[in-house]
Scaffold this active site. Structure first.
Site, PDB file in Angstrom:
ATOM      1  N   GLN A  30     -48.774  31.553  -9.868  1.00 27.83           N
ATOM      2  CA  GLN A  30     -47.896  32.705  -9.676  1.00 27.83           C
ATOM      3  C   GLN A  30     -47.908  33.119  -8.209  1.00 27.83           C
ATOM      4  O   GLN A  30     -48.783  32.734  -7.446  1.00 27.83           O
ATOM      5  CB  GLN A  30     -48.303  33.857 -10.605  1.00 27.83           C
ATOM      6  CG  GLN A  30     -49.796  34.077 -10.719  1.00 27.83           C
ATOM      7  CD  GLN A  30     -50.242  34.786 -11.999  1.00 27.83           C
ATOM      8  OE1 GLN A  30     -49.429  35.278 -12.769  1.00 27.83           O
ATOM      9  NE2 GLN A  30     -51.542  34.853 -12.223  1.00 27.83           N
ATOM     10  N   HIS A  61     -56.789  51.582 -16.535  1.00 28.47           N
ATOM     11  CA  HIS A  61     -58.009  50.901 -16.992  1.00 28.47           C
ATOM     12  C   HIS A  61     -58.920  51.819 -17.823  1.00 28.47           C
ATOM     13  O   HIS A  61     -59.555  51.360 -18.767  1.00 28.47           O
ATOM     14  CB  HIS A  61     -58.753  50.291 -15.800  1.00 28.47           C
ATOM     15  CG  HIS A  61     -58.007  49.145 -15.192  1.00 28.47           C
ATOM     16  ND1 HIS A  61     -57.612  49.097 -13.878  1.00 28.47           N
ATOM     17  CD2 HIS A  61     -57.548  47.993 -15.742  1.00 28.47           C
ATOM     18  CE1 HIS A  61     -56.954  47.972 -13.640  1.00 28.47           C
ATOM     19  NE2 HIS A  61     -56.900  47.284 -14.761  1.00 28.47           N
ATOM     20  N   ASP A  85     -58.081  41.221 -12.055  1.00 29.40           N
ATOM     21  CA  ASP A  85     -58.363  42.160 -10.955  1.00 29.40           C
ATOM     22  C   ASP A  85     -59.713  42.849 -11.143  1.00 29.40           C
ATOM     23  O   ASP A  85     -60.259  43.417 -10.209  1.00 29.40           O
ATOM     24  CB  ASP A  85     -57.239  43.192 -10.809  1.00 29.40           C
ATOM     25  CG  ASP A  85     -56.963  43.935 -12.096  1.00 29.40           C
ATOM     26  OD1 ASP A  85     -57.904  44.269 -12.826  1.00 29.40           O
ATOM     27  OD2 ASP A  85     -55.780  44.178 -12.393  1.00 29.40           O
ATOM     28  N   ASP A 136     -57.020  29.197 -20.002  1.00 29.29           N
ATOM     29  CA  ASP A 136     -55.823  29.698 -20.656  1.00 29.29           C
ATOM     30  C   ASP A 136     -56.276  30.526 -21.879  1.00 29.29           C
ATOM     31  O   ASP A 136     -56.915  29.989 -22.793  1.00 29.29           O
ATOM     32  CB  ASP A 136     -55.015  28.461 -21.074  1.00 29.29           C
ATOM     33  CG  ASP A 136     -53.797  28.811 -21.897  1.00 29.29           C
ATOM     34  OD1 ASP A 136     -53.727  29.934 -22.433  1.00 29.29           O
ATOM     35  OD2 ASP A 136     -52.924  27.943 -22.007  1.00 29.29           O
ATOM     36  N   GLY A 137     -55.951  31.814 -21.859  1.00 33.47           N
ATOM     37  CA  GLY A 137     -56.407  32.710 -22.912  1.00 33.47           C
ATOM     38  C   GLY A 137     -55.978  32.265 -24.302  1.00 33.47           C
ATOM     39  O   GLY A 137     -56.703  32.426 -25.283  1.00 33.47           O
ATOM     40  N   ASP A 154     -55.134  42.229 -21.339  1.00 38.29           N
ATOM     41  CA  ASP A 154     -54.738  42.866 -20.075  1.00 38.29           C
ATOM     42  C   ASP A 154     -53.825  41.905 -19.319  1.00 38.29           C
ATOM     43  O   ASP A 154     -54.205  41.343 -18.295  1.00 38.29           O
ATOM     44  CB  ASP A 154     -55.996  43.195 -19.265  1.00 38.29           C
ATOM     45  CG  ASP A 154     -55.685  44.030 -18.039  1.00 38.29           C
ATOM     46  OD1 ASP A 154     -54.539  44.503 -17.910  1.00 38.29           O
ATOM     47  OD2 ASP A 154     -56.587  44.197 -17.208  1.00 38.29           O
ATOM     48  N   THR A 156     -49.960  40.323 -17.817  1.00 34.61           N
ATOM     49  CA  THR A 156     -48.726  40.661 -17.125  1.00 34.61           C
ATOM     50  C   THR A 156     -47.668  40.941 -18.203  1.00 34.61           C
ATOM     51  O   THR A 156     -47.935  40.812 -19.402  1.00 34.61           O
ATOM     52  CB  THR A 156     -48.262  39.473 -16.262  1.00 34.61           C
ATOM     53  OG1 THR A 156     -48.236  38.312 -17.100  1.00 34.61           O
ATOM     54  CG2 THR A 156     -49.219  39.211 -15.099  1.00 34.61           C
ATOM     55  N   ASP A 157     -46.476  41.268 -17.798  1.00 31.90           N
ATOM     56  CA  ASP A 157     -45.406  41.459 -18.775  1.00 31.90           C
ATOM     57  C   ASP A 157     -44.987  40.101 -19.354  1.00 31.90           C
ATOM     58  O   ASP A 157     -45.331  39.059 -18.795  1.00 31.90           O
ATOM     59  CB  ASP A 157     -44.230  42.182 -18.103  1.00 31.90           C
ATOM     60  CG  ASP A 157     -44.555  43.656 -17.917  1.00 31.90           C
ATOM     61  OD1 ASP A 157     -44.761  44.341 -18.928  1.00 31.90           O
ATOM     62  OD2 ASP A 157     -44.632  44.103 -16.762  1.00 31.90           O
ATOM     63  N   PRO A 161     -46.369  33.198 -16.904  1.00 33.26           N
ATOM     64  CA  PRO A 161     -47.615  32.813 -17.579  1.00 33.26           C
ATOM     65  C   PRO A 161     -48.039  33.791 -18.676  1.00 33.26           C
ATOM     66  O   PRO A 161     -48.735  33.411 -19.613  1.00 33.26           O
ATOM     67  CB  PRO A 161     -48.668  32.810 -16.462  1.00 33.26           C
ATOM     68  CG  PRO A 161     -47.933  32.858 -15.172  1.00 33.26           C
ATOM     69  CD  PRO A 161     -46.544  33.346 -15.442  1.00 33.26           C
TER      70      PRO A 161
HETATM   71  N1  AG3 Z   1     -51.343  44.445 -16.377  1.00 34.01           N
HETATM   72  C1  AG3 Z   1     -50.164  45.192 -16.621  1.00 34.01           C
HETATM   73  C2  AG3 Z   1     -49.027  44.850 -15.759  1.00 34.01           C
HETATM   74  C3  AG3 Z   1     -47.824  45.668 -16.043  1.00 34.01           C
HETATM   75  C4  AG3 Z   1     -46.794  45.481 -15.012  1.00 34.01           C
HETATM   76  N2  AG3 Z   1     -45.684  46.287 -15.281  1.00 34.01           N
HETATM   77  C5  AG3 Z   1     -44.947  46.901 -14.347  1.00 34.01           C
HETATM   78  N3  AG3 Z   1     -45.135  46.667 -13.115  1.00 34.01           N
HETATM   79  N4  AG3 Z   1     -44.057  47.733 -14.751  1.00 34.01           N
HETATM   80  C6  AG3 Z   1     -51.866  44.554 -15.098  1.00 34.01           C
HETATM   81  C7  AG3 Z   1     -53.232  44.061 -14.956  1.00 34.01           C
HETATM   82  C8  AG3 Z   1     -54.105  45.153 -14.520  1.00 34.01           C
HETATM   83  N5  AG3 Z   1     -55.450  44.862 -14.822  1.00 34.01           N
END
Ligand code: AG3
Length: 283
Positions: A30, A61, A85, A136-137, A154, A156-157, A161
């Site tokens: 990414q 968090h 992160d 890979d989860g 936790d 990404t949208d 990936p």
């Molecule tokens: N996880 C959530 C990402 C959400 C992104 N959405 C957005 N930018 N609107 C992020 C990982 C944090 N540990």
């Protein structure tokens, strides 16, 4: 002035001033960027979407971690899928007697977060209670024979990936490595701009668990309003813990927080009507 222009949602963009670019490269999986913004501090984005910012990550968090842990009351083992992160890991480490397995597909996220945004993970990756797995989860939950009390997704949208981490198959595999009285928590986006994602997760989790809902918190750097965390469990009692019990557990845990309180915990489960309607609307 350089602008970071997040076009994650159709018709709504988030523009952040880039006061200084700290890092930008393809990780191989990414596009990862870290930059400085005068309101949010350091910001990490993946494929053009804000993931974590120094100034508001505590909201996300703390709500991701302390809500399921204090609702359950006896969590020993936690699995985090994603979360490279280290922000969720840092909150988890505040709890005693905990063992965390964190599975992220992209080692660069961990390394760069540690290097450039060390306050986010706060040393969690060096804590012996954390077992870091680069994998890979999806595959991990399919293949493991271990079990966890809480699974935190936790991710990404659901683009790139992260997309597989919203499928019925992945949720079913998570269920098979969840303790019978365990809880699964998901990152489920901002309902106002991601209704379909909310509804899909609700239906997919609802086919597997008898207590499925969402709880809410506003994350300033996630554009579009309040965001939803998914909650799935076969143990409805976890959602009905009294305020007094939560307060006792919070005190006994000795954890320090900046957003979470037992009252906020309870209130976060109150869903505004338009969100309830998203869940029950005929398809
Ligand atoms: N996880 C959530 C990402 C959400 C992104 N959405 C957005 N930018 N609107 C992020 C990982 C944090 N540990």
């Amino acid at each position: 002035m350089q602008l970071f222009d997040e076009g994650l949602h159709s018709g709504v963009n988030l523009a952040l001033s880039v006061d200084k670019v700290i890092y930008r490269d393809e990780t191989g999986l990414q596009d990862l960027m870290i930059f400085e913004n005068n309101t949010f501090g350091l910001v990490m984005s993946l494929d053009g979407a804000v993931q974590t910012t120094e100034k508001d990550e505590f909201i996300y968090h703390e709500m991701f971690v302390h809500v399921p842990l204090l609702a359950h009351g006896n969590v020993r083992r936690v699995l985090v899928i994603g979360g490279g992160d280290g922000g969720a890991a840092r909150q988890l480490m505040k709890h005693q007697d905990i063992a965390v397995t964190l599975v992220d597909i992209d080692r660069s996220v961990i390394d760069l977060s540690k290097q450039y945004m060390p306050s986010v993970s706060g040393g969690a990756f060096d804590d012996p209670r954390l077992d870091l797995v680069i994998a890979d989860g999806c595959r991990f939950v399919k293949e493991t024979s271990d079990r966890w009390d809480v699974i935190i997704i936790d991710s990404t949208d659901p683009h790139g990936p992260g997309e597989v981490l919203y499928t019925a198959e992945f949720y079913a595999d998570c269920k098979s490595c969840l303790a019978d009285d365990g809880i699964i928590i998901t990152q489920n986006g901002v309902p106002f701009v991601q209704e379909t994602e909310l509804r899909e997760s609700y239906d997919r989790l609802g086919a597997l668990f008898n207590d499925v809902t969402f709880y809410l918190a506003a994350i300033p750097s996630y554009v579009g309003g309040i965001m939803a965390f998914g909650w799935a469990s076969n143990h409805p009692a976890h959602r009905n813990v009294s305020l007094a019990t939560l307060a006792e557990r919070y005190l006994a845990s000795g954890i320090a927080t900046d957003y979470y309180t037992p009252e906020v915990h309870k209130a976060a489960f109150a869903l505004p009507l338009h969100i309830q309607k998203m869940l029950t609307r005929e398809k």
